[in-house]
Design an enzyme around this catalytic site. Structure first.
Site, PDB file in Angstrom:
ATOM      1  N   HIS A 478       0.836  -1.207   0.000  1.00 35.09           N
ATOM      2  CA  HIS A 478       0.000   0.000   0.000  1.00 35.09           C
ATOM      3  C   HIS A 478       0.872   1.259   0.000  1.00 35.09           C
ATOM      4  CE1 HIS A 478      -3.630   2.404   1.314  1.00 35.09           C
ATOM      5  NE2 HIS A 478      -2.662   3.184   1.770  1.00 35.09           N
ATOM      6  N   GLU A 479       1.794   1.333   0.956  1.00 40.04           N
ATOM      7  CA  GLU A 479       2.629   2.534   1.047  1.00 40.04           C
ATOM      8  C   GLU A 479       3.541   2.673  -0.174  1.00 40.04           C
ATOM      9  OE1 GLU A 479       1.726   4.687   3.006  1.00 40.04           O
ATOM     10  OE2 GLU A 479       0.539   3.442   4.355  1.00 40.04           O
ATOM     11  N   HIS A 482       1.718   4.482  -2.900  1.00 40.04           N
ATOM     12  CA  HIS A 482       1.844   5.942  -2.760  1.00 40.04           C
ATOM     13  C   HIS A 482       3.209   6.392  -3.270  1.00 40.04           C
ATOM     14  CE1 HIS A 482      -1.798   6.900  -0.631  1.00 40.04           C
ATOM     15  NE2 HIS A 482      -1.521   6.171   0.430  1.00 40.04           N
ATOM     16  N   HIS A 485       3.443   6.600  -7.000  1.00 40.71           N
ATOM     17  CA  HIS A 485       2.721   7.775  -7.494  1.00 40.71           C
ATOM     18  C   HIS A 485       3.627   9.014  -7.424  1.00 40.71           C
ATOM     19  CE1 HIS A 485      -1.575   9.766  -7.425  1.00 40.71           C
ATOM     20  NE2 HIS A 485      -0.972   9.882  -8.591  1.00 40.71           N
TER      21      HIS A 485
END
Length: 694
Positions: A478-479, A482, A485
């Protein structure tokens, strides 16, 4: 600034990466003196009526002076989160008011606002790139929300509100950290620890020995207390730790010495809510919820609450079934006629083991850290045609590692720090933050992005590597989503590169998207090796994990909706000066939405840092909102797999990179989604992935 300044004060050196090993609290004030003065000079220059309203003379000039200030303060904020000390906290507190004052004065600056409006109305505007137009539109919106259009006599109060909110947010976060750090429980009787996994016991024994004590030490850091709730057969031990955890930073906090009452966040929450309401009214809005949604995808609080209600209605039958099953199992199999809150994780783990014949502890043995990282990097490299390799940099702790991301031809694209383990002085949770953003400079060179990736997993014990639960692996993915991105953007305008300028309710799309790969056997077969035998995760065990994937997902979905609805109501129709307390509102919403009752002693709002210290105020719903987008995006990879045999389809990965990751905030998120998917989003994939499709 000259070389001597940079040498003497590491916070003034922007030639490359932060010099973490050299930064001291006493550097903060002097560095900000220099950087604030430079930024204020630039503001005065741009404000000058004689200066033309061009991109170069306005946006570039301001950005070149404010970016170093933001970067230096970002380093200070980062260190506060991962390496908190009394001296650092004091230096942060002393400088927070002037930083807040500078940024709020910038947002209120009518002369600057007029310059930006003039640029938007000038002939140059038509020739600007789409990214520059988007950035300019965002800046104009920022000025309006920053109070630039307020009457001059109201601006001092508006600035005061920003400063008070910044201080209250920092205090809220500090109280949670202090209350978490202050509590510990040492158990000397091994009989009380029956049921706990060996690695949890070993970590607790090491923690006690570090304090010079016999026995096993447990704290309220997640890797320490949660295994007790999940595995300890001693019900009283579970209750003790559960109650200590849910009463942190409240009037019920355990009596751990002097000063504990100062950590009660009850008044802090009301003060923040009152200030946010006042800010909204000054800007001409009916509520802070409306203000929060101006730069987001959702149009109104009513639309958000409608979305949450619809999702809750779909999830509720599944949640009711989950809860009934758990209570029946606990009564029949565990002799727990009444299921107390400290029994839920324990009974759930026992039911999961009975139904699916595996435990989280068993699965954990297949996820040693080196193999997990190799697997994660392998997925990213295959999908996005990049290379990830270890790199060198100064860090804030010996456990922190550093990596570089390059294109296949070796061109540097980005770098990142990886800080995986829980420790004292580090706030809980997991997050990605930017150390610096991508920016194309005037001389044609590129400032490459750098990310901080921070988790709070269990550290290695003895001579074995750290072992991650499957949930922790999902958190890491998940991290990293980010991080991708931020790092894989191709936009050269700082204000809209990477995660900058992305609507808050779309910013979770790339992170939640990455979680899906943790449920693919082709991925897990490559990223698992049993810590003792070296065997990959057996297919049969994976199938049982997959069968258990949506175990209690109805209950978990309602829990997230409670948080989201509580947050939106708090910022829309709750009166901070009224008779009803924040806690009472949380209970009302829980009673209306959830099937699991809220424990009378629970003070969970007092540690809800996302909305009181983390930028998610009236925005917590964005996790669920973005989940609709991310599930639909991932469905494109599932569709590709039907043709190619693999979800790691580089062609779909290249399209996702091109249409979503690389464009960052340079266009509206809905445009990026539609460019990738070829249509508007649909909720079907989310319900299917969550086991809630008819």
């Amino acid at each position: 600034m000259d070389q001597a300044d940079k040498n003497a004060n590491p916070l003034l050196d922007f030639s490359d990466l932060p010099r973490f090993a050299e930064i001291r609290p006493e550097h903060i004030g002097p560095a900000l003196d220099v950087l604030l003065e430079a930024a204020q000079r630039a503001v005065a220059l741009v404000e000058d009526p004689a200066r033309p309203a061009t991109w170069a003379d306005t946006v570039d000039t301001l950005e070149q002076a404010t970016e170093p200030l933001g970067r230096a303060w970002g380093v200070v904020g980062h260190l506060s989160s991962v390496a908190d000390t009394p001296a650092l906290r004091q230096a942060h507190a002393e400088n927070l008011p002037r930083m807040t004052e500078f940024w709020s004065s910038l947002g209120q600056n009518l002369a600057l606002y007029e310059k930006y409006k003039a640029l938007a109305a000038s002939p140059e505007y038509a020739a600007l790139s789409p990214a520059r137009k988007q950035l300019l539109d965002n800046e104009l919106r920022g000025f309006r929300l920053g109070g630039a259009e307020l009457p001059e006599d109201q601006k001092p109060r508006f600035a005061e509100i920003q400063e008070q909110q910044a201080q209250l947010g920092k205090a809220f976060s500090d109280h949670v950290l202090d209350a978490t750090n202050a509590y510990s429980l040492v158990i000397e009787d091994p009989a009380r620890l029956a049921g706990l996994p060996p690695d949890t016991l070993e970590a607790a024994r090491e923690a006690a020995a570090k304090d010079g004590k016999e026995g096993w030490k447990f704290t309220l850091h997640f890797p320490s207390y949660f295994p007790v709730l999940q595995y300890a057969d001693d019900r009283a031990l579970r209750q003790t730790l559960y109650e200590a955890n849910v009463t942190r930073a409240s009037e019920l906090s355990p009596q751990y010495g002097t000063g504990q009452a100062d950590w009660d966040n009850t008044a802090n929450m009301r003060e923040q809510l009152a200030l946010r309401r006042e800010e909204a009214r000054m800007l001409g809005y009916g509520s802070y919820g409306e203000v929060s949604l101006v730069p987001k995808m959702a149009d109104s609080p009513a639309e958000v609450l409608r979305f949450l209600d619809e999702l809750a209605a779909k999830a509720r039958p599944y949640a009711e079934r989950d809860w009934a099953e758990l209570r029946e199992f606990a009564a029949k199999e565990l002799g727990l006629a009444e299921l107390a809150p400290w029994d839920v994780a324990y009974a759930s783990e026992k039911l999961r083991q009975q139904r699916y014949a595996f435990s989280e502890h068993e699965v954990k043995q297949y996820f040693p850290e080196p193999k997990v990282l190799e697997g994660l990097f392998g997925v990213v490299q295959k999908l996005f045609s990049v290379r990830i390799a270890p790199d060198e940099a100064q860090t804030w702790h010996k456990d922190v590692r550093f990596y570089r991301v390059t294109s296949p031809d070796g061109t540097l694209l980005a770098q990142f720090y990886l800080d995986l383990y829980a420790r004292e002085g580090k706030r809980g949770g997991a997050w990605m933050d930017d150390a610096r953003g991508r920016r194309e400079r005037g001389d044609g060179s590129v400032q490459t992005p750098v990310a901080y990736l921070t988790c709070n997993f269990s550290a290695p014990v003895g001579d074995k590597p750290a072992l991650f639960t499957h949930d922790e692996v999902i958190t890491l993915f998940h991290e990293f989503g980010h991080g991708l991105h931020h790092m894989l953007t191709q936009v050269g305008e700082l204000g809209v590169s990477g995660i900058n300028g992305v609507e808050w309710d779309a910013v979770e799309l790339p992170s939640q998207f990455m979680e899906n790969f943790c449920w693919e056997y082709e991925v897990l077969a490559d990223m698992t090796r049993h810590v003792d035998t070296g065997e990959p995760l057996p297919r049969a065990l994976f199938e049982r994990m997959l069968a258990a994937k949506n175990f209690q997902n109805g209950m978990m979905t309602l829990r997230q909706i409670v948080f989201s609805a509580f947050d939106m109501h708090l910022h829309t129709d709750f009166d901070p000066d009224g008779d009803k307390s924040v806690l009472e509102l949380s209970r009302e919403i829980n009673d209306r939405i959830h099937v699991v009752p809220q424990y009378p002693l629970s003070r969970w709002p007092n540690t809800f840092s996302h909305i009181f210290a983390g930028g998610y105020a009236a925005g917590y719903y964005s996790y669920k909102w973005a989940e609709v987008l991310s599930a639909d995006v991932y469905a494109a990879f599932e569709e590709a797999a039907q043709l190619t045999g693999s979800v790691l389809d580089s062609e779909t990965g290249a399209r996702y990179h091109r249409e979503i990751l690389s464009v960052g905030g340079s266009r509206p998120a809905m445009e990026s989604f539609t460019a990738f998917r070829g249509r508007p989003p649909q909720i079907d994939a989310l319900l299917r992935h969550g086991g809630m499709a008819a």
